[in-house]
Scaffold this motif. Structure first.
Motif, PDB file in Angstrom:
ATOM      1  N   ALA A 184      -9.731  -3.966  -3.499  1.00  0.00           N
ATOM      2  CA  ALA A 184      -9.929  -2.417  -3.425  1.00  0.00           C
ATOM      3  C   ALA A 184      -9.548  -1.983  -3.753  1.00  0.00           C
ATOM      4  N   MET A 185      -7.931  -2.278  -4.554  1.00  0.00           N
ATOM      5  CA  MET A 185      -6.905  -1.480  -4.821  1.00  0.00           C
ATOM      6  C   MET A 185      -7.448  -0.897  -6.828  1.00  0.00           C
ATOM      7  N   GLU A 186      -7.059  -2.723  -7.137  1.00  0.00           N
ATOM      8  CA  GLU A 186      -7.315  -1.920  -8.648  1.00  0.00           C
ATOM      9  C   GLU A 186      -9.168  -1.351  -8.564  1.00  0.00           C
ATOM     10  N   LEU A 187      -9.708  -1.799  -7.809  1.00  0.00           N
ATOM     11  CA  LEU A 187     -10.424  -1.057  -8.222  1.00  0.00           C
ATOM     12  C   LEU A 187     -10.538   0.400  -7.817  1.00  0.00           C
ATOM     13  N   TYR A 188      -9.699   1.124  -6.868  1.00  0.00           N
ATOM     14  CA  TYR A 188      -9.479   2.239  -6.792  1.00  0.00           C
ATOM     15  C   TYR A 188      -8.766   2.544  -8.104  1.00  0.00           C
ATOM     16  N   GLU A 189      -7.723   2.459  -7.964  1.00  0.00           N
ATOM     17  CA  GLU A 189      -6.991   2.298  -9.429  1.00  0.00           C
ATOM     18  C   GLU A 189      -7.789   2.046 -10.955  1.00  0.00           C
TER      19      GLU A 189
ATOM     20  N   LYS B 224     -13.574   8.659  -1.961  1.00  0.00           N
ATOM     21  CA  LYS B 224     -14.671   9.145  -1.007  1.00  0.00           C
ATOM     22  C   LYS B 224     -15.145   7.515   0.052  1.00  0.00           C
ATOM     23  N   ASP B 225     -14.702   6.384  -1.098  1.00  0.00           N
ATOM     24  CA  ASP B 225     -15.054   5.227  -0.500  1.00  0.00           C
ATOM     25  C   ASP B 225     -14.035   5.203   0.283  1.00  0.00           C
ATOM     26  N   THR B 226     -12.654   4.707   0.152  1.00  0.00           N
ATOM     27  CA  THR B 226     -11.692   4.839   1.217  1.00  0.00           C
ATOM     28  C   THR B 226     -11.014   5.622   2.431  1.00  0.00           C
ATOM     29  N   GLY B 227     -12.511   6.684   2.678  1.00  0.00           N
ATOM     30  CA  GLY B 227     -12.353   7.489   3.772  1.00  0.00           C
ATOM     31  C   GLY B 227     -11.241   8.326   3.885  1.00  0.00           C
ATOM     32  N   GLY B 228     -10.536   8.538   2.688  1.00  0.00           N
ATOM     33  CA  GLY B 228      -9.327   9.514   2.240  1.00  0.00           C
ATOM     34  C   GLY B 228      -7.700   8.511   2.217  1.00  0.00           C
ATOM     35  N   LEU B 229      -8.318   7.730   2.392  1.00  0.00           N
ATOM     36  CA  LEU B 229      -6.820   6.520   2.176  1.00  0.00           C
ATOM     37  C   LEU B 229      -6.749   6.509   0.639  1.00  0.00           C
ATOM     38  N   ASP B 230      -5.826   6.843  -0.005  1.00  0.00           N
ATOM     39  CA  ASP B 230      -4.859   6.560  -1.893  1.00  0.00           C
ATOM     40  C   ASP B 230      -4.048   5.299  -1.492  1.00  0.00           C
ATOM     41  N   LEU B 231      -5.934   4.275  -1.870  1.00  0.00           N
ATOM     42  CA  LEU B 231      -4.949   2.740  -1.761  1.00  0.00           C
ATOM     43  C   LEU B 231      -5.008   2.805  -3.229  1.00  0.00           C
ATOM     44  N   LYS B 232      -3.529   3.470  -3.625  1.00  0.00           N
ATOM     45  CA  LYS B 232      -3.162   2.651  -4.915  1.00  0.00           C
ATOM     46  C   LYS B 232      -2.536   1.294  -4.441  1.00  0.00           C
TER      47      LYS B 232
ATOM     48  N   GLY C 162       1.151  -1.177  -3.866  1.00  0.00           N
ATOM     49  CA  GLY C 162       2.254  -0.219  -3.263  1.00  0.00           C
ATOM     50  C   GLY C 162       2.171   0.440  -1.867  1.00  0.00           C
ATOM     51  N   ASN C 163       1.045   1.057  -1.857  1.00  0.00           N
ATOM     52  CA  ASN C 163       1.223   2.126  -0.605  1.00  0.00           C
ATOM     53  C   ASN C 163       0.794   1.019   1.001  1.00  0.00           C
ATOM     54  N   HIS C 164       1.915   0.720   1.435  1.00  0.00           N
ATOM     55  CA  HIS C 164       2.095  -0.135   2.431  1.00  0.00           C
ATOM     56  C   HIS C 164       1.606   0.868   3.177  1.00  0.00           C
ATOM     57  N   ALA C 165       1.500   1.752   3.922  1.00  0.00           N
ATOM     58  CA  ALA C 165       0.832   2.329   4.735  1.00  0.00           C
ATOM     59  C   ALA C 165      -0.828   2.578   5.014  1.00  0.00           C
ATOM     60  N   ALA C 166      -0.917   2.869   3.486  1.00  0.00           N
ATOM     61  CA  ALA C 166      -2.865   2.325   3.447  1.00  0.00           C
ATOM     62  C   ALA C 166      -3.743   0.853   3.682  1.00  0.00           C
ATOM     63  N   VAL C 167      -2.618  -0.189   3.163  1.00  0.00           N
ATOM     64  CA  VAL C 167      -2.923  -1.346   3.416  1.00  0.00           C
ATOM     65  C   VAL C 167      -2.855  -1.507   4.814  1.00  0.00           C
ATOM     66  N   ILE C 168      -1.394  -1.001   5.586  1.00  0.00           N
ATOM     67  CA  ILE C 168      -1.646  -1.461   7.333  1.00  0.00           C
ATOM     68  C   ILE C 168      -2.964   0.029   7.867  1.00  0.00           C
ATOM     69  N   GLU C 169      -3.478   0.697   7.363  1.00  0.00           N
ATOM     70  CA  GLU C 169      -4.900   1.161   8.174  1.00  0.00           C
ATOM     71  C   GLU C 169      -5.764   0.730   7.893  1.00  0.00           C
ATOM     72  N   MET C 170      -5.876   0.146   6.004  1.00  0.00           N
ATOM     73  CA  MET C 170      -7.157  -1.026   5.790  1.00  0.00           C
ATOM     74  C   MET C 170      -7.466  -1.864   6.753  1.00  0.00           C
ATOM     75  N   LEU C 171      -6.063  -2.764   7.097  1.00  0.00           N
ATOM     76  CA  LEU C 171      -6.045  -3.652   8.371  1.00  0.00           C
ATOM     77  C   LEU C 171      -7.301  -3.534   9.674  1.00  0.00           C
ATOM     78  N   ARG C 172      -6.511  -1.928   9.723  1.00  0.00           N
ATOM     79  CA  ARG C 172      -7.550  -1.848  11.099  1.00  0.00           C
ATOM     80  C   ARG C 172      -8.639  -1.546  11.193  1.00  0.00           C
ATOM     81  N   LYS C 173      -9.277  -1.198  10.024  1.00  0.00           N
ATOM     82  CA  LYS C 173     -10.411  -1.276   9.673  1.00  0.00           C
ATOM     83  C   LYS C 173     -11.277  -1.782   9.306  1.00  0.00           C
ATOM     84  N   ILE C 174     -10.913  -3.595   8.494  1.00  0.00           N
ATOM     85  CA  ILE C 174     -11.532  -4.569   8.409  1.00  0.00           C
ATOM     86  C   ILE C 174     -11.396  -4.970   9.879  1.00  0.00           C
ATOM     87  N   THR C 175     -11.181  -5.142  10.879  1.00  0.00           N
ATOM     88  CA  THR C 175     -11.184  -5.851  11.813  1.00  0.00           C
ATOM     89  C   THR C 175     -12.003  -4.750  13.001  1.00  0.00           C
TER      90      THR C 175
END
Lengths: 617, 617
Positions: B359-364, B371-379, B381-394
């Motif tokens: 998803a990060m590659e698609l974002y970059e 809009k797709d990421t719910g506002g997350l800057d999914l580039k 190296g953004n580890h906070a975004a990784v952690i938030e995305m784990l929650r969203k996956i769950t």
């Protein structure tokens, strides 16, 4: 004639030499101090040199269970943890429940006295009287749940129960607590004392229930107690189902649920987000202490949203205030998350939340800015900021390092009149009840030997309208001295010495608490306490603690309130207009001291000490 | 002549009727499939109707330990967990270690077959052959550590070991795993199968070590094994100290540590942040599986900074990739935090991280936007975004709901050529080894019956330069068919059936793995396996699994790679210029099928099936 039949012993541990020895429980101690906090404070008073700094290796950390712990008596799996408090400089005493206290008693101990300081971080493993000292190098910095899991694996015995500190205690954060299972000896910074001793944890395992002296009498006393409990209109129908948060709604209705650092009590209702209806929806289980048929402890879990998955054994009423209303947060999932994090870090939810609420008020007033907060937008209601600030308190980062010392010390450092808004007494942050609309609560906060502490003489009369020992007007000044003495003495002995659960006493046996306690203990331990002697023990404890504090420099001037209480009335709601003026306070103190047999400065008179048989050091 | 001396039984549980019955372990099963994955896959093949949807109640979830589990043989406290995978539609098989497998064996069982679906969420408690079904209403949605703590308290026995799902499995997230202690049967979405059965957990307690048929022979075989282990130049000197992350540095140096969704392998070195030197500083303890003298599992903890307090049993090498390099994160504390959260949520670290990296590659590339990421800057190296995305996956929120289905299904939904960047085979996300520079790894990923799975036939020859069974050039095409068959068959039987630890086999006994396994099992169970028979069992298992997959519709065209592998060479580093062209793949597949005795479409020939004694359904 007194017959002392306690089966437990004292374990005295010297961490400096990593040695431990057992001592017999003196009969005089049993007779005069009964157990729990009585035992522990008596030892602290006798053995700790006045003015010893609380984080000095010579401070003592004392765990003491009650005479009924693990006997099968209801609601007595509790223990007092005592040391000189690094937060207040006064007696630090906090109670915890759960399983550890019973395990300690079954391991053979009524008291564990921890002395000295280990050279490197260690933990103590105790199994049925066998003591091991083990390196805590691997668990340094570990959260409290992981610590408990780790130790069970390392000891290859899943049956240990463990009291430990988290990263906050290790860093000697002054509001650090001691956690066993998911319970805490929460207040007064006892976790920092444990940390200062390089003691990460005590793991304990006991397999022997204490002997009962008179099984038949015990069964009878226990049945009487259980009947009282069953007859209570509140205990099972309400309290067992909702736990302490059952009072969020009535306290809000009474206008004394403190809000936004006490600046907005009664003004805004956070009832929708924090009240019982919301709380009840998040309960997943009760988790009773050992031998407790009530099980007030409600385990709550967040099932969705940003805090999904967070579970805490709580939040209790007090935490609903400290991590909720007083920081302006009415989103319960955030309170649950913050509660869990406090337990994991090992910090007191009340002092932490109240300190953050105070910083929020300063931030909103412009006294603190984003420069001070490290960029955090620390306004009331920002729960993400609360959670981040808990981490900063634990790891002593930026403003967190200051807040972790509590509002009194932090205000002294910041200056600029910030102490006016520091909601603390003797350095201990104030609990939820806005005392401007509950005067006996106020007097109790002012005079408790531990600082602003609702548990040392809880005025249930003002809250539940129970006319025991007499009918009470919560906003009256007169009579509060006598009432507070009664509350403090009965609670000291029944809850703090006998380690019977406070809630039980408030809700089931307020009129017969001392008799009930005497009956159970006499049957269990073969003693012959009378109800009057029991009450006297409570008074003796409160006087002993007072003497300790006086020797530390506390005087009448410390039996006071923050400026806000004295000068600023509640602005809205059912307690609108209420405050406690200096005159009111003086009147209450005069009455209280007189009732206590203390002089005008709040010092026990020689006559009172003689009556109580207390020898000063 | 074969003598089957296994002491365990089969427990067959029907959740629809909440009933359980025991069955005897058939001698033919033991003789032909040995244990563990062999047992489980044989049952799945025989009993599951083809094309049954994986989340249908008729899917079977099978736990099977090995013949050496809990015998005291080193490194065999492992179990296979098997079901049809909801992520791939193929055989889903994953192994886990720790304590649960030994506890299961000591409770009397070699196999537990879970069938049907409970009407409401339940958990199963098994103690020495006694089975209870208990409501899981209270623990619905609970994280895995809390779940395990809760069940021990509820059963009033701290000695249970528990395998459970987290919120992800309950929500049938297709990459959900099953967690016991802090281990996981991680891949292929077996947690979703467990969730689809409304089975939150299995708690198990066993007190009887299995009987050993020939104690003297067993002692001798065990000693031989331990000597092989001791003689290994890698096992104790390196692996025991650093665990799987010991290969982060060499894989980076070889230019095959996949980075940024495989777009930057070899280009950037994340070695400083993720390599061994950094990893070692965060180790606090080893946590061996039962009966394991090696203890590769390194417990790591973050001591300060934004992720302070996070502890995980890991990250393993693979997780260092999936939650580190492939999402462009080289901050190890963030990887530890993400690893712990995956364990708590109950999601596979590899599939989760690789899906986020995709998803990060698609974002970059601009294919996904904020809009797709719910506002997350999914580039990257953004580890906070990784952690938030784990929650969203769950919790299946927004993009997380899509990613939780894995990259294959997600790409099919997004379209726009995104499948070209989906690093998966048969729907299973690819492990860390960039196969463009390790061709036998590639062929193994392509042909493993579970999809892109490094564990089903790990080509240690390419990684450790061990010339067994022969010297190997990692970039050669020729010979990889034969090698892969050998790797897959020996590993299938020794690791997956005998449930001996894979690392042991790679590092201590690669040349004598089958003989060693035969000796230990014959001594423990009174069987008379030869080394050749043992290897044959591995081949039999791989053919049985292949038949299962063929019946589900898999053909030669599924034994392939994502477009990137086939067309885009590694851009930098020691493997620069490498790829696996379609021609290379075809050549390897042809050789592999021929070595296997399969036809050009990858279908086992009747002659091969006859040789192996496999009856098709």
């Amino acid at each position: 004639m007194f017959k002392g039949g306690y089966t437990g012993k004292i374990l005295r541990v010297d961490l400096s030499s990593l040695s431990a020895k057992e001592e017999k429980l003196p009969d005089a101690l049993v007779k005069n101090y009964l157990g729990g906090a009585g035992f522990a404070i008596k030892y602290l008073y006798d053995e700790l040199k006045p003015r010893t700094p609380a984080l000095d290796k010579n401070n003592k950390l004392i765990f003491a269970v009650g005479p009924l712990t693990a006997t099968g008596a209801p609601c007595a799996s509790r223990m007092a943890v005592v040391a000189k408090s690094p937060l207040t400089g006064a007696v630090g005493m906090a109670l915890s429940g759960g399983q550890f206290p019973s395990e300690m008693k079954m391991a053979g101990y009524d008291i564990i006295i921890i002395e000295g300081r280990a050279e490197k971080p260690i933990y103590i493993a105790i199994k049925d009287g066998k003591v091991q000292f083990r390196s805590a190098a691997k668990i340094a910095g570990m959260m409290t749940t992981d610590t408990q899991l780790f130790i069970k694996e390392e000891l290859r015995d899943q049956n240990y129960r463990i009291a430990c500190i988290g990263p906050a205690g290790e860093r000697r954060v002054l509001m650090a607590c001691i956690v066993n299972e998911r319970r805490a000896a929460g207040r007064k910074g006892l976790g920092a004392v444990m940390g200062s001793k390089n003691l990460k944890a005590i793991a304990i395992r006991g397999t022997k229930r204490p002997a009962i002296a008179d099984a038949k009498a015990f069964k009878k006393a226990r049945a009487a107690m259980l009947k009282n409990m069953k007859d209570s209109p509140v205990l099972y129908p309400q309290f067992s189902k909702a736990g302490t948060p059952m009072v969020v709604d009535p306290m809000t209705e009474m206008g004394i649920f403190s809000t936004k650092n006490w600046s907005a009590t009664g003004q805004i209702s956070m009832i929708k987000g924090l009240g019982r209806e919301t709380q009840d929806t998040m309960i997943i289980n009760r988790n009773p202490c050992n031998d407790c048929p009530v099980g007030c402890s409600q385990v709550k879990m967040v099932k969705n949203g940003p805090y999904a998955g967070y579970l805490s054994e709580g939040p209790e009423f007090e935490t609903t205030y400290s991590l909720g209303s007083t920081v302006g947060v009415d989103y319960l999932p955030a309170v649950i998350a913050a509660d869990r994090l406090c337990d994991e870090y090992g910090i007191d939810t009340i002092s932490a939340g109240v300190s953050i609420g105070w910083a929020m008020e300063l931030y909103e007033k412009g006294i603190l800015t984003k420069k001070d907060t490290g960029g955090l937008d620390l306004k009331f209601g920002n729960h993400a900021a609360v959670i981040e600030m808990l981490r900063k308190i634990t790891y002593q980062e930026g403003l967190g390092a200051l807040l972790g010392q509590g509002t009194k010390k932090a205000a002294a450092k910041i200056g600029k009149g910030t102490s006016d808004y520091a909601m603390q007494i003797k350095g201990l942050e104030m609990p939820a009840y806005d005392i401007r609309g509950a005067k006996a609560h106020g007097l109790n906060y002012a005079t408790s030997y531990t600082g602003a502490d609702h548990n040392r003489g809880y005025a249930f009369q003002e809250i539940f309208d129970i006319p025991i020992p007499e009918k009470v007007d919560r906003n009256a000044i007169k009579g509060k001295g006598r009432l507070t003495k009664w509350n403090q003495d009965t609670r000291a002995v029944t809850c703090d010495c006998a380690t019977m659960c406070a809630f039980l006493l408030d809700m089931a046996v307020p009129a017969v608490a001392c008799q009930n306690t005497a009956d159970l203990i006499n049957a269990a331990a073969g003693t012959d306490f009378t109800s009057a002697e029991i009450e006297k023990i409570g008074e003796r404890l409160n006087n002993t603690a007072r003497l300790f504090n006086i020797a530390e420099g506390f005087t009448r001037k410390d039996d006071t309130f923050p400026k806000r209480i004295l000068t600023e009335s509640i602005k809205a709601g059912a307690s609108k207009g209420q405050l406690i003026s200096q005159k009111d306070l003086d009147e209450m103190l005069d009455e209280y001291y007189m009732e206590r047999g203390w002089d005008k400065n709040g010092k026990p008179t020689p006559a009172k000490l003689k009556e109580l048989g207390i020898k000063t050091r």
